[in-house]
Design an enzyme around this catalytic site. Structure first.
Site, mmCIF file in Angstrom:
data_model
loop_
_atom_site.group_PDB
_atom_site.id
_atom_site.type_symbol
_atom_site.label_atom_id
_atom_site.label_comp_id
_atom_site.label_asym_id
_atom_site.label_seq_id
_atom_site.Cartn_x
_atom_site.Cartn_y
_atom_site.Cartn_z
ATOM 1 C CB ALA A 58 50.001 38.972 38.041
ATOM 2 C CB ILE A 89 45.602 42.577 40.613
ATOM 3 C CG1 ILE A 89 45.769 41.451 41.639
ATOM 4 C CG2 ILE A 89 44.634 42.164 39.499
ATOM 5 C CD1 ILE A 89 46.377 40.176 41.101
ATOM 6 C CE LYS A 90 50.205 46.267 33.029
ATOM 7 N NZ LYS A 90 51.385 45.834 32.245
ATOM 8 C CG LEU A 91 42.622 45.287 37.750
ATOM 9 C CD1 LEU A 91 42.087 46.076 38.939
ATOM 10 C CD2 LEU A 91 41.786 44.038 37.497
#
Length: 222
Positions: A58, A89-91
């Protein structure tokens, strides 16, 4: 090498999951925007669709530019589906993205640093504690660079320095990409459903099935 599906389309994710080859799902704001749905709602829906995969990425939105803003969004995202352990968590590959990556990693949250185009960027992401690093193949190919060679170099770097981050080959556009990144040492390829369909097929397989069917009819008729 594991396979993730790169999609926010429920129908495609269902089909790929049913086949039994998926280890994860990657999404991004652009993919979700194509679906015309609220981002958080689609992430929650995907998490429920694929309960046995290791990761559903996400991504924080482009509105989150500082580490603090990314962390705030991440904290909301991990609440989806009651802190589902599969959410990642996609950063973005920025200094602020790396700061957020280290913070979340220290909290035990899986992270995926995306939009990586150099070996040095992959090194920074791994040192920041990223669970996954995502080099983009197709976009490098678009500017006449060899995206697969980037995966080769990152894999060698991680081997030499014993780095734990997993390489997700992203922006994969065709079956040859899949074969080459698998041989290059990628831990994962994230692909559209159309590519999963393509790599399942071969003309000789089709011909063989047709011949088996024809021969079977002859045998049954005696």
């Amino acid at each position: 090498m594991k396979l993730f599906i790169d999609s926010a389309n429920v129908a495609d994710i269902k089909k790929a999951y049913k086949v039994g080859v998926l280890s994860g799902v990657t999404t991004n704001p652009s993919l979700v925007a194509k679906e015309g749905v609220k981002f958080e709602d689609r992430i929650e829906e995907i998490l429920k669709l694929v309960p046995k995969v290791e990761s559903v990425s996400a991504e924080v939105t482009p509105e989150a530019e500082t580490a603090e803003e990314m962390i705030a969004q991440a904290e909301e995202l991990i609440k989806i589906n009651n802190y589902d352990k599969n959410i990642t968590i996609k950063l973005p590959m920025t200094l602020d993205g790396l700061e957020a990556c280290r913070y979340l990693t220290d909290k035990g949250i899986k992270t995926n640093v995306t939009l990586i185009f150099t070996v040095n960027q992959a090194l920074l992401a791994a040192r920041a504690g990223a669970t996954y690093v995502s080099p983009f193949l197709g976009r490098l190919d678009d500017i006449s660079e060899d995206g697969v060679q980037l995966v080769v170099k990152i894999a060698e770097l991680f081997r030499v320095h014993n780095l734990d981050a997993q390489i997700i080959a992203a922006s994969v556009r065709h079956p040859d990409h899949v074969t080459r990144v698998a041989m290059a040492g990628a831990h994962i390829a994230t692909v559209p459903f159309s590519v999963i369909e393509q790599i399942s097929k071969h003309p000789l397989t089709d011909q063989g099935l047709e011949k088996f069917a024809a021969d079977w009819k002859k045998a049954v008729k005696g």
